[in-house]
Motif scaffolding. Structure first.
Motif, PDB file in Angstrom:
ATOM      1  N   THR A 185     103.379  -8.878  -8.384  1.00  0.00           N
ATOM      2  CA  THR A 185     102.041  -9.363  -8.018  1.00  0.00           C
ATOM      3  C   THR A 185     101.973 -10.861  -7.786  1.00  0.00           C
ATOM      4  OG1 THR A 185     101.375  -9.656 -10.340  1.00  0.00           O
ATOM      5  CG2 THR A 185     101.027  -7.481  -9.358  1.00  0.00           C
ATOM      6  N   ASN A 186     102.890 -11.630  -8.414  1.00  0.00           N
ATOM      7  CA  ASN A 186     102.777 -13.089  -8.265  1.00  0.00           C
ATOM      8  C   ASN A 186     104.009 -13.752  -7.641  1.00  0.00           C
ATOM      9  OD1 ASN A 186     104.548 -12.903 -10.404  1.00  0.00           O
ATOM     10  ND2 ASN A 186     103.346 -14.163 -11.821  1.00  0.00           N
ATOM     11  N   PHE A 187     104.979 -12.933  -7.215  1.00  0.00           N
ATOM     12  CA  PHE A 187     106.067 -13.478  -6.409  1.00  0.00           C
ATOM     13  C   PHE A 187     105.684 -13.344  -4.939  1.00  0.00           C
ATOM     14  CE2 PHE A 187     109.904 -12.425  -3.844  1.00  0.00           C
ATOM     15  CZ  PHE A 187     110.383 -13.722  -3.751  1.00  0.00           C
ATOM     16  N   ILE A 188     105.801 -14.447  -4.217  1.00  0.00           N
ATOM     17  CA  ILE A 188     105.447 -14.444  -2.798  1.00  0.00           C
ATOM     18  C   ILE A 188     106.683 -14.790  -1.971  1.00  0.00           C
ATOM     19  CG2 ILE A 188     103.955 -15.369  -0.987  1.00  0.00           C
ATOM     20  CD1 ILE A 188     102.449 -13.849  -3.140  1.00  0.00           C
ATOM     21  N   ASN A 200     106.089 -10.467   2.046  1.00  0.00           N
ATOM     22  CA  ASN A 200     104.830  -9.904   1.553  1.00  0.00           C
ATOM     23  C   ASN A 200     103.623 -10.802   1.821  1.00  0.00           C
ATOM     24  OD1 ASN A 200     106.195 -11.358  -0.735  1.00  0.00           O
ATOM     25  ND2 ASN A 200     104.312 -10.863  -1.831  1.00  0.00           N
ATOM     26  N   LEU A 201     103.812 -11.811   2.683  1.00  0.00           N
ATOM     27  CA  LEU A 201     102.669 -12.466   3.318  1.00  0.00           C
ATOM     28  C   LEU A 201     102.346 -11.682   4.580  1.00  0.00           C
ATOM     29  CD1 LEU A 201     103.366 -16.314   3.073  1.00  0.00           C
ATOM     30  CD2 LEU A 201     101.538 -15.037   1.956  1.00  0.00           C
ATOM     31  N   LEU A 202     101.092 -11.327   4.761  1.00  0.00           N
ATOM     32  CA  LEU A 202     100.688 -10.487   5.877  1.00  0.00           C
ATOM     33  C   LEU A 202     100.414 -11.327   7.116  1.00  0.00           C
ATOM     34  CD1 LEU A 202      98.285  -8.091   3.944  1.00  0.00           C
ATOM     35  CD2 LEU A 202     100.711  -7.742   4.503  1.00  0.00           C
ATOM     36  N   SER A 203     100.785 -10.800   8.256  1.00  0.00           N
ATOM     37  CA  SER A 203     100.588 -11.520   9.514  1.00  0.00           C
ATOM     38  C   SER A 203      99.110 -11.572   9.888  1.00  0.00           C
ATOM     39  CB  SER A 203     101.403 -10.868  10.632  1.00  0.00           C
ATOM     40  OG  SER A 203     101.036  -9.518  10.787  1.00  0.00           O
ATOM     41  N   LYS A 228      98.062 -11.542   1.396  1.00  0.00           N
ATOM     42  CA  LYS A 228      99.346 -11.107   0.855  1.00  0.00           C
ATOM     43  C   LYS A 228      99.211  -9.723   0.245  1.00  0.00           C
ATOM     44  CE  LYS A 228      98.937 -11.582  -3.905  1.00  0.00           C
ATOM     45  NZ  LYS A 228      99.475 -10.694  -4.974  1.00  0.00           N
ATOM     46  N   THR A 229     100.364  -9.084   0.062  1.00  0.00           N
ATOM     47  CA  THR A 229     100.433  -7.816  -0.638  1.00  0.00           C
ATOM     48  C   THR A 229     101.492  -7.934  -1.720  1.00  0.00           C
ATOM     49  OG1 THR A 229     100.672  -5.417  -0.341  1.00  0.00           O
ATOM     50  CG2 THR A 229     102.184  -6.833   0.898  1.00  0.00           C
ATOM     51  N   ASP A 230     101.583  -6.952  -2.607  1.00  0.00           N
ATOM     52  CA  ASP A 230     102.589  -7.005  -3.667  1.00  0.00           C
ATOM     53  C   ASP A 230     103.987  -6.992  -3.072  1.00  0.00           C
ATOM     54  OD1 ASP A 230     100.611  -7.053  -5.527  1.00  0.00           O
ATOM     55  OD2 ASP A 230     100.860  -4.983  -6.190  1.00  0.00           O
ATOM     56  N   ALA A 231     104.890  -7.696  -3.719  1.00  0.00           N
ATOM     57  CA  ALA A 231     106.275  -7.785  -3.254  1.00  0.00           C
ATOM     58  C   ALA A 231     106.994  -6.457  -3.490  1.00  0.00           C
ATOM     59  CB  ALA A 231     107.005  -8.913  -3.970  1.00  0.00           C
ATOM     60  N   THR A 232     107.959  -6.147  -2.644  1.00  0.00           N
ATOM     61  CA  THR A 232     108.782  -4.948  -2.800  1.00  0.00           C
ATOM     62  C   THR A 232     110.122  -5.276  -3.430  1.00  0.00           C
ATOM     63  OG1 THR A 232     109.609  -5.212  -0.539  1.00  0.00           O
ATOM     64  CG2 THR A 232     107.688  -3.788  -0.860  1.00  0.00           C
ATOM     65  N   TYR A 233     110.372  -6.551  -3.663  1.00  0.00           N
ATOM     66  CA  TYR A 233     111.592  -6.981  -4.339  1.00  0.00           C
ATOM     67  C   TYR A 233     111.278  -8.262  -5.104  1.00  0.00           C
ATOM     68  CZ  TYR A 233     111.820 -10.309  -0.471  1.00  0.00           C
ATOM     69  OH  TYR A 233     111.521 -11.293   0.439  1.00  0.00           O
ATOM     70  N   LEU A 234     112.138  -8.605  -6.069  1.00  0.00           N
ATOM     71  CA  LEU A 234     111.949  -9.814  -6.867  1.00  0.00           C
ATOM     72  C   LEU A 234     113.028 -10.835  -6.521  1.00  0.00           C
ATOM     73  CD1 LEU A 234     110.927  -8.292 -10.310  1.00  0.00           C
ATOM     74  CD2 LEU A 234     109.466  -9.357  -8.580  1.00  0.00           C
ATOM     75  N   PRO A 235     112.803 -12.107  -6.837  1.00  0.00           N
ATOM     76  CA  PRO A 235     113.760 -13.151  -6.436  1.00  0.00           C
ATOM     77  C   PRO A 235     115.105 -13.005  -7.155  1.00  0.00           C
ATOM     78  CG  PRO A 235     112.099 -14.031  -7.927  1.00  0.00           C
ATOM     79  CD  PRO A 235     111.638 -12.667  -7.541  1.00  0.00           C
ATOM     80  N   ASN A 236     116.145 -13.502  -6.491  1.00  0.00           N
ATOM     81  CA  ASN A 236     117.486 -13.463  -7.084  1.00  0.00           C
ATOM     82  C   ASN A 236     117.966 -14.856  -7.493  1.00  0.00           C
ATOM     83  OD1 ASN A 236     117.935 -14.592  -4.607  1.00  0.00           O
ATOM     84  ND2 ASN A 236     119.147 -12.885  -3.805  1.00  0.00           N
ATOM     85  N   TYR A 281     104.393 -17.969  14.616  1.00  0.00           N
ATOM     86  CA  TYR A 281     103.446 -17.236  15.474  1.00  0.00           C
ATOM     87  C   TYR A 281     102.885 -16.001  14.770  1.00  0.00           C
ATOM     88  CZ  TYR A 281     107.691 -14.488  16.376  1.00  0.00           C
ATOM     89  OH  TYR A 281     108.841 -13.739  16.243  1.00  0.00           O
ATOM     90  N   LEU A 282     103.492 -15.575  13.651  1.00  0.00           N
ATOM     91  CA  LEU A 282     102.961 -14.441  12.897  1.00  0.00           C
ATOM     92  C   LEU A 282     101.714 -14.822  12.097  1.00  0.00           C
ATOM     93  CD1 LEU A 282     106.247 -12.764  11.608  1.00  0.00           C
ATOM     94  CD2 LEU A 282     104.788 -12.050  13.503  1.00  0.00           C
ATOM     95  N   LYS A 283     101.467 -16.109  11.945  1.00  0.00           N
ATOM     96  CA  LYS A 283     100.240 -16.606  11.304  1.00  0.00           C
ATOM     97  C   LYS A 283     100.081 -16.052   9.883  1.00  0.00           C
ATOM     98  CE  LYS A 283      98.037 -16.822  15.841  1.00  0.00           C
ATOM     99  NZ  LYS A 283      96.923 -16.358  16.705  1.00  0.00           N
ATOM    100  N   LYS A 284     101.093 -16.301   9.055  1.00  0.00           N
ATOM    101  CA  LYS A 284     101.062 -15.838   7.669  1.00  0.00           C
ATOM    102  C   LYS A 284     100.562 -16.968   6.777  1.00  0.00           C
ATOM    103  CE  LYS A 284     104.688 -12.329   7.999  1.00  0.00           C
ATOM    104  NZ  LYS A 284     105.889 -11.761   7.324  1.00  0.00           N
ATOM    105  N   ILE A 285      99.437 -16.735   6.116  1.00  0.00           N
ATOM    106  CA  ILE A 285      98.841 -17.777   5.279  1.00  0.00           C
ATOM    107  C   ILE A 285      97.998 -17.113   4.196  1.00  0.00           C
ATOM    108  CG2 ILE A 285      96.823 -18.024   6.796  1.00  0.00           C
ATOM    109  CD1 ILE A 285      96.918 -21.063   6.150  1.00  0.00           C
ATOM    110  N   TRP A 286      97.977 -17.741   3.016  1.00  0.00           N
ATOM    111  CA  TRP A 286      97.211 -17.190   1.890  1.00  0.00           C
ATOM    112  C   TRP A 286      96.744 -18.323   0.994  1.00  0.00           C
ATOM    113  CZ3 TRP A 286      99.174 -16.271  -3.459  1.00  0.00           C
ATOM    114  CH2 TRP A 286      98.232 -15.580  -4.254  1.00  0.00           C
TER     115      TRP A 286
END
Length: 390
Positions: free
Chosen positions: A40-43, A47-50, A55-63, A83-88
């Motif tokens: 929920t809090n890893f971005i 998982n930033l929406l175009s 944003k949505t929940d991440a499907t993986y966690l950082p390594n 150009y995908l215009k991802k911002i939160w």
């Protein structure tokens, strides 16, 4: 707009200061341990929406052990393919990957600059166009961190910022409500037409059913690589496993078949997808099956196509995690076959339904796009100020 105009006249009669982003904000310089992050809090950029969708929940966690920390009010921007215009606008504390920029208002400007206002400024199409203009890389353009900090931003009085934020928030809520209504309308019409289609293709026991192996010649294509397509470019279509563009994989300079047919996808996520081809010269790949009606005076290929659109998917096998609908399984598909006249009547109605669905699929998304364009027009207008004069 009159309320804002009045505020400008009262509070900034000589215009509004414009400064570089670097003068009011900077990139986050704080860090956070990876073990404090979850879905929920890893971005990450994935998982930033175009199109400014948040944003949505991440499907993986950082390594990595430590990441850039973001805080409430920070503005997170996807820095790959601007150009995908991802911002939160961050609503809590968390961490972000290296492909996400966390922009934070400087301490000395926190009483002069609302995060929600800066978010609106950086959500504008003007900013994303600027970001793309300074991006580097052709296949995977990446925004320039230095150039982003040189983007000019207005700093109107706080009362003006609050008023603009409130107006744009209300407008955004109306836009979301309208989009939801239009999408629900499209889904309802598609379900309605699908129900009507199914009723047209259903018969009682007085209409005989036949398996496809009884009424069709069934075959499968051969391996045709992308290199082959490149080396044998031409005008004859090659059908394969994708669902877009009627399953066309590419075009080559020769053909293997020349008759009215139905093809289907044999492997993968699209297994069971069917396409109708009206007496054209073509080839098919090894992940594409081919049906040729044995007796056109008994079974219409177009009617067969419509029936398979209803039935084929139910014959797809899981296939060890890879969905499949091979020739043997397709041969066992059973469909009712009324008289040829009745088939032609059904095809005529269903073709009209397909055209109607196609029109709805164009008109309603077009209406949504028009509303977004209108919203962007008002955003730009609200965020445009005369520069302050001496």
């Amino acid at each position: 707009m009159s309320r804002i105009d009045d505020l400008i006249v009262d509070l900034a009669p000589n215009g509004v200061n414009h400064v570089l982003l670097s003068q009011v904000a900077s990139y986050s310089d704080t860090r956070i341990d990876a073990h404090k992050l979850d879905e929920t809090n890893f971005i990450g950029v994935d998982n930033l929406l175009s199109n400014k969708g948040g944003k949505t929940d991440a499907t993986y966690l950082p390594n990595t052990a430590r990441l850039t920390r973001y805080e409430t009010g920070d503005i997170l921007i996807g820095n790959i393919r601007p150009y995908l215009k991802k911002i939160w606008l961050a609503t809590g504390i968390g961490g972000c990957s290296g492909d996400v920029l966390a922009i934070r208002i400087s301490d000395e400007y926190r009483d002069l600059f609302l995060p929600e206002f800066l978010y609106q400024v950086l959500s504008s199409d003007n900013f994303f166009a600027y970001n793309m203009q300074h991006a580097k890389g052709a296949k995977m353009p990446r925004g320039s961190k230095d150039a982003i900090l040189k983007y000019p931003v207005p700093v109107p009085p706080m009362e003006v910022q609050r008023e603009i934020v409130n107006i744009l928030k209300k407008f955004s809520e109306l836009e979301e409500e309208l989009e939801a209504e239009l999408e629900a309308e499209l889904e309802a019409r598609q379900q309605q037409l699908s129900h009507y289609r199914d009723s047209l293709l259903s018969f009682d026991d007085t209409v005989p059913s036949f398996t496809l192996r009884d009424v069709c010649d069934i075959s499968r294509g051969r391996v045709i690589s992308k290199n082959y397509l490149r080396d044998h470019q031409g005008t004859f279509p090659v059908y394969s496993s994708q669902t877009q563009n009627r399953g066309i994989f590419g075009y080559v300079d020769t053909f293997e078949y020349d008759f009215e047919s139905v093809t289907w996808t044999t492997d993968g996520a699209n297994a069971g997808s069917v396409f109708y081809h009206n007496d054209e010269q073509f080839s098919i790949t090894n992940v594409c099956g081919l049906l040729k009606v044995k007796s056109p005076n008994f079974l219409s290929s177009k009617y067969l196509y419509h029936q398979l659109g209803k039935h084929a998917k139910s014959y797809v096998s899981a296939g060890m995690g890879n969905p499949k609908l091979m020739a043997n399984a397709m041969g066992s598909v059973s469909i009712p076959i009324p008289s040829l006249d009745k088939q032609e009547q059904i095809v005529d109605v269903l073709d009209k339904l397909d055209a109607l669905i196609g029109d709805l699929s164009v008109v309603l998304p077009g209406e949504i796009a028009a509303r977004r364009k209108q919203f962007e027009h008002y955003r730009v207008k609200l965020l445009t100020f005369g520069e302050k004069t001496a």
